[in-house]
Design an enzyme around this catalytic site. Sequence first.
Site, PDB file in Angstrom:
ATOM      1  N   ASP A   1       1.646  -3.226  -7.771  1.00  0.00           N
ATOM      2  CA  ASP A   1       2.233  -3.151  -7.095  1.00  0.00           C
ATOM      3  C   ASP A   1       2.034  -0.975  -7.613  1.00  0.00           C
ATOM      4  O   ASP A   1       2.443  -1.283  -8.728  1.00  0.00           O
ATOM      5  CB  ASP A   1       3.330  -2.767  -6.458  1.00  0.00           C
ATOM      6  CG  ASP A   1       4.185  -2.948  -5.510  1.00  0.00           C
ATOM      7  OD1 ASP A   1       3.113  -2.585  -4.479  1.00  0.00           O
ATOM      8  OD2 ASP A   1       5.311  -2.881  -5.115  1.00  0.00           O
ATOM      9  N   ASP A   2       3.035  -0.386  -6.964  1.00  0.00           N
ATOM     10  CA  ASP A   2       3.095   0.970  -7.169  1.00  0.00           C
ATOM     11  C   ASP A   2       2.094   1.981  -7.479  1.00  0.00           C
ATOM     12  O   ASP A   2       1.797   2.855  -7.823  1.00  0.00           O
ATOM     13  CB  ASP A   2       4.273   1.286  -8.611  1.00  0.00           C
ATOM     14  CG  ASP A   2       5.410   0.654  -8.640  1.00  0.00           C
ATOM     15  OD1 ASP A   2       5.967   0.308  -7.171  1.00  0.00           O
ATOM     16  OD2 ASP A   2       5.891   0.208  -9.471  1.00  0.00           O
ATOM     17  N   SER A   3       1.158   0.998  -8.678  1.00  0.00           N
ATOM     18  CA  SER A   3      -0.235   1.717  -9.063  1.00  0.00           C
ATOM     19  C   SER A   3      -1.539   1.072  -8.442  1.00  0.00           C
ATOM     20  O   SER A   3      -1.864  -0.440  -9.022  1.00  0.00           O
ATOM     21  CB  SER A   3      -0.638   2.864 -10.511  1.00  0.00           C
ATOM     22  OG  SER A   3      -0.859   1.367 -11.783  1.00  0.00           O
TER      23      SER A   3
END
Lengths: 721, 721
Positions: A309-311
Site C-alpha cells: 500500500d502507499d507505494s
Amino acid sequence: MTRGGFTLPGEAGYERLTLDLCKKWGADCIRDSDGTQLSEDILTSGIPIYSTLCLVRSVNAWAKRNMDKLQRNFLITQPVLAEASTLRIDPLAGFFREQFALTPSDDPKTYWQVYDRTTGMLTEDWGWDGTYVTVYNAAPGHLYTVSFLATRIWEEISMYNHITNGWGDREHLMAVEPRYPEAQAELLRFLEAWCQSRPRTSVVRFTSLFYNFAWFWGADEARRTLFADWGSYDFTVNPVSLAEFEKEYGYRMTAEDFVNGGLYRPTHNPPTKKQRDWMAFTGRFVREFGRKCVDVAHRYGKKAYVFYDDSWIGLEPWNGRFAEFGFDGLIKCVFNAFEARLCAGVPVPVHELRLHPYLFPTGLTGEPTFARGGHPEEDARRYWLRVRRALLRVKIDRIGLGGYLHLTEAFPAFQEEIAHIAEEFRALRALHEGGAPWESGVRVAVLQSWGSLRTWNCAGHMHEHPDLPLNHLYEALAGLPFPLTCLSLDEVAQNGVPEGVDVLLNAGREGDAWSGGDGWKDGRLTAAVQAFTARGGGLIGVGEPSAVRGGGRFFALADVLGVDREVGRTNCVVKWPAREQTNHFITGGLPVGAPFHNHVGGVYPVSAATQVLRLVGGDVAVAANAFGRGRAVYLSGFTVNGENTALLRRAVRWAAGREAEDALWSAENPACECAYFPKQNRLVVLNNTSKAQTTAVRTPQGELYCRLEPRAMAQLTLGKR
Amino acid sequence: MTRGGFTLPGEAGYERLTLDLCKKWGADCIRDSDGTQLSEDILTSGIPIYSTLCLVRSVNAWAKRNMDKLQRNFLITQPVLAEASTLRIDPLAGFFREQFALTPSDDPKTYWQVYDRTTGMLTEDWGWDGTYVTVYNAAPGHLYTVSFLATRIWEEISMYNHITNGWGDREHLMAVEPRYPEAQAELLRFLEAWCQSRPRTSVVRFTSLFYNFAWFWGADEARRTLFADWGSYDFTVNPVSLAEFEKEYGYRMTAEDFVNGGLYRPTHNPPTKKQRDWMAFTGRFVREFGRKCVDVAHRYGKKAYVFYDDSWIGLEPWNGRFAEFGFDGLIKCVFNAFEARLCAGVPVPVHELRLHPYLFPTGLTGEPTFARGGHPEEDARRYWLRVRRALLRVKIDRIGLGGYLHLTEAFPAFQEEIAHIAEEFRALRALHEGGAPWESGVRVAVLQSWGSLRTWNCAGHMHEHPDLPLNHLYEALAGLPFPLTCLSLDEVAQNGVPEGVDVLLNAGREGDAWSGGDGWKDGRLTAAVQAFTARGGGLIGVGEPSAVRGGGRFFALADVLGVDREVGRTNCVVKWPAREQTNHFITGGLPVGAPFHNHVGGVYPVSAATQVLRLVGGDVAVAANAFGRGRAVYLSGFTVNGENTALLRRAVRWAAGREAEDALWSAENPACECAYFPKQNRLVVLNNTSKAQTTAVRTPQGELYCRLEPRAMAQLTLGKR
C-alpha cells in the site's frame, strides 16, 4: 477455539489488553503501528514481533542536510492565457508549497518545458528569474503551460497524517531519493542499525518501499488533492534517473512524457511505449535496491514482509518479477474480495490480509469508527462479508489488524466480532490446507491494456472508483469458481489468445486502459479475438468494450458481441427493433434487478440474430450472440451484488458453452455462495447478507437445502458416494 | 378579410369546394398535387395555376428501355465472418431487391471492392459468378465486406407511396441518371412537351430536382429503412460521374469513399476533403442541368419554383450558388420555425411555406389526420404556433397546402383554422412589407463543420433527430432577434472569426459534424476562437463543444468555457467542488426548468473561477466564465421551450456583454414573444401556448402589459414618443 494466523497490533501501556486480546483472537504475532510502541513486557512475552518501517522517510536529519537529494517529480501549471506578447507564469501557483518546492541545483533549461498548448508547440523563447517564467513572443489568445521539476519537501503519508491529526510543529518528514548513491548508503546504514537495535523483532514489515503513489496537493483547501493515482510513476523522476534512463534506452524522457499536456499518465489511461520503458527501468531499480534491504533483514535473522500500500511502484506483486525481492511475506489491506485474491495469488511464502477498520478514531472519510457514534463491529462485519467470499476460493495464511489497540476497549462488540472472524478465517484456511476446492474448469482471462501487472485490481480501491465496471467485475469474480488471468492487448495482438483461456472479458469505457483505447486500432488484436471466438471461445464485453473510433463499428468487436453503441456516428442508420427475450439461460430464473449503476446507454443490436436479454429505456443492457462456433455476451455495465454475480456466473458459463454444468456446486439463492472441498468431502455455504437465507445446492448426489442465519458460514460433510 | 399569398391544392370533381375555399382562405393560386388533377373549370377560373413535376421519374417508358442509364449508388454488405479460407458473399443480401439490382454492364472488378475489415485491408483475391462474390485465401476469424455499385430500379418516393398506399400492380417509377447525355436529352424533350401541353400553368413547381436523399431499404419488413439521410450524396454515383470526376480532379473516387466501412457519409459526421470535392463536382452538374430546365419553363412564359424536399442534393439553398439556377420561387415544407428561417433567407424572389398537415388521411407515422380520430385543426394549430415565431423576425411571401382538398370537407374546424392562420400570416407579411422589425444587433454565428451550407438545419426535420442540441438551438434562435450566420471550422481555422460576429455557438456531441470532431485538432481553429473570446467576443458551447481526444483537455475550448467533461481520462483528477450560484443574469428570474432532455453528464469546472449556474446530479448543466476580455457560457444540452429560449436569449446577451439591453422589446413572460416594427411603430406580441398569458414588454417609454388569449397574436400601435 482455534489459534494462529493472526497479527495483533500491540501497544505499550496496554500490556494486559494486548495479551488478553492475543488470547481472545488467537494471535500468534504482535506488531507495532505508526504512532505505537511495544513495551519490554510485550517484546519479551515470547510472542513473535513484527516491526514496521518506512525506510525513505526514516533519515530526516540526513535529508535536511541534503535537500538536493530528495525525491522529485514533474508538474505542469494550469494553461495560462496570453493577453499580450509577454506572459509571466508562476510555476508553483496553485500547488501546495509545503509539499512542492523548486531545487536551485536543477537547471530549468535542462528539465523544464514551456508549451503553447493552443498549437501544441514547444517554445524555447522563455526565461526564469527565480520566481516567474517569462514567455517572450507569446501569441495573444493562446494558452501556455510550464512543466517543471519540483522537489517534494514533505513525504505525503507524513503530510496527510500530520495535517489530518493537527500535529502542529512536529517535524515534516521528507522522502530521500535512493537513486543518489549517498542516499542509498545512508538508508542501508540506517537499516543495519535499526535491525541491530531490534533483537526481538522477528519480522521487518516494510511499509512499503521507496516511491509513493502520485498524490499532488493544491494550495486551496477547497481542493486539497489535485491528482491521486496509486499506480503512476510520477515520483520516480529526478536528474539521476533521467540520465541513467537516457544512457540505457538511448533516448531522453522529457517533462511532457510525464505531464502529458496536463493529463499525466494515470493507470486508467492506456500506457505508451515510453511509459512502459520507464516503468521497466524503474522496476529494475526498485527490485535491486529492495533486494539489498531484504538481504540486510535476512542477515540479521529476520524475515522481511512487505505491506502493499502507499507505494506500489516497482513492487506490483503480479509483475512477474516479484519473487526477485526475496520477501517472505506480502501483507495487503483489504476492503474487498478482489484485494484478497490479489494477495493470495502472489508467489511469496506468506499471504496476510490487514482487515478493516483500522483501529483509529475515524475512518477514511472522517466518519467515526472507534469514537462516539462509531460502530466498528458493523464495519468489521461488512468488510469481512465482502472479503470472506474470496477465501472460499483461495488460501490466505494470515489476517491482522493495525492501529491503537486500546481504542477497542470501549467496543467489546468489536472484540467479539474479531474473535468470530478469526475463527471463520481459520476454519477456511484449514479447509484449503486439506486440499484445493472444486473449480469449474472454465478459465477467464481479462483483456486490458496492462495485462497481468493489474491483475485483480484497476488502480486503487473499489471505493475510489466506484463506477469502473471492471472493479465490480473483479469483485464478483473474486468469489466465483473460475481461475482468472489477465492479458494485455499487446500480447494478444502479437501472439493471439493463449491456450488455456475459455472466456475473454473486456470491460471499460471508450479510451480507458480497461477497454483498451487505441490498442483496438491494431487489426491483429481484433483478428485474434474474432478467431478465438469463431473457433468456439467465449467473449464477454462490458460497458464500451473494444471501443475505438475510426472503423465502421464503434466497438471493434461489435460483430462478435452482436451490439454496438450509438455515439452520433450512425444517427442515420435505422436500428433493428430490440425485443427482450425472457427465456434465456443467462437471465432465466434470475429476478430482473435494478439497472447497472454504470449502465452505458445507446447500445443497439447490429443484427437481427442478436439475442436481447434485457433493455433499459429501449437500450440494450444484456445481450447474447453466436459468432462462428463461439458465443459472446454483452453487459452495459456492472454493479456487484448477489443477483448480478449470479448473472455473471451464468454469462461466463454460457459464453464457454458449458451452461449445462452450471448448477453443480452453485447456490441457487444468489444471496448465498458455496465451495466444495473434495478431499475432505466438505461443502461450505456462505450467507453473504444480513438476513437469514435458504438455498438449494446441487451436488452430484442431488440437491441439498440449507437454512443460514444472517452472515452465517455453514460447513457440511457430505455423505459417501 | 384579406387575400393573397396563399396556394390552394385544387381537385377535379370538387370545383365548388375548390373555389369556395379559395375565397375562404384568400387563395390567389391553385396547384395540383401528387395524385390529383385540376379540371377545366378550375384551370379556366382565372386563378393562376401551379403544376407539380418530378422530372427524373417522369420518363418511365424510356427508362425501361434504358435500364443501364438508371441512377446508381454504392452499397456495402454487412461484415461476414470467414470460417474457412474460402468465403461466399451475396452482395444484395439484406437489401430490398425491388429497390436495388445489379447492372450487368457495370464491371465488378472496376467498381466493387472487397475488404478484410478486421485488418482494414483491400483484397483483390475474389471472383464474381453473377450471384455471389467468392473471397479466396480468406483469413479464418476475419470479417469481410463487399462494396458494390447497385442500380436503383424503383424511385424511392414512388416506392414509398406505392407500398404505403398498397397500389398493387401500378407501375414502379424509376429515376433516370441525367449524367447520361441520352437521358438528359430525353428529360429536356419531355419537359418541353409538358410545358407545351399546359398553357394554363403559370408556375412549374419542380418536386424537386434530380437526386433523392439517401434512403436504403432492407429486405426485412421489421426494418424497412436501413439508412436515411437528407443531405448525403450517395445517389449521385455512377460510371459517368466517377469518370468525369477523375478527369476533373485528377484522382479516382472508390466505393470506400462512399460506403466508409459501413458508416457511409451521413451529414451528422464531419465531411472529408474528398467528400467536399464530390459535392462541389455534383453541385455544378445539378446547377447546370437545373438551369437548363428552368430555362425551358421560362421559354414557355412560366415561372419556375422549386420545392425543397426529397432531393436536396446540389440544391442546398444556402450553398452560395443557389441564385445560379434562376428559380423564381422556393417552397419549403415546414414543421418548425427554423425551416421557415431556412426558406426566408434564400436569395430568390418568392419564399413560400407548405404548411402541415398535408391533406392526406394519415400523417407521417401513420396516425390519422383527415380520417376518423384525426384532429387536423389541432395539428395545423400546433405547427403554426411553432412556425409563427419565425415570421416575427423574417418575411415570408406565401403559404400553402398540399394533398386532397376534398378531405377537408368533413373537418370544418380545419377549414376555419386555416382561414385564421392565413389572416395571421398576411398580417405579419404586411408588417414586414412596411419595414424590417427591430433587431438586437447581437450577431450570432454557429460554428460547425458544414458552415453556411447547413444554415438553419442539421439534416432533416426536427422530429427525425429530436436529440440533437443544435436542432433545438436553431429552433429557439428562429424566433429570437439575433441575426444568424453559420461558419465552418475550416474557414475559421484559415481566416479567424470574421468581423461582424458577436457570439459564436458550437453545439454537438463528440465527433459529430455539429461539434466538429477532428477539426478541433487544428490548433489554428482553437487559437482563432480563443483570440476572438480573449479580445471580447462571446462563446456559447453546448453538449460536447469542441470535443476531441488527444490534448490535455477533452473540450479543446475547456479553458474558455471554464468546464470540461470527464470521459474516463481524468479519473485521477480531483474536481473543483461545484456550487450553484443562483443570482446570475443568465438564470436569474427564470424558473429552474426540467433538465435538458439531451443533458450530457460528467461536466465539471476546470477552475475555481468558473461560475456554475445549474447542476444536475452534481454535474454542470449551465456555467458561465470570463476569458480575457470575453465571456463564455456552457449548456449541457438544449431542449427548446419558452423557458429555455429565454435562457438562451439571456446567455447570448451575457456572452456578448450586452445584458443591460436585454429587457428592451422582450416579453417578460417566457410563454410569449414579441417584435417591434419601428416604421409603423407597431408591436406584435405572440402567445406561444394554448393557455391565456399575461406579459410585460419593456419599451423605451416604459412597460406595457398585455393579456393574450390562448395562441393569440396581438398588434399594438404605440403612442408617439
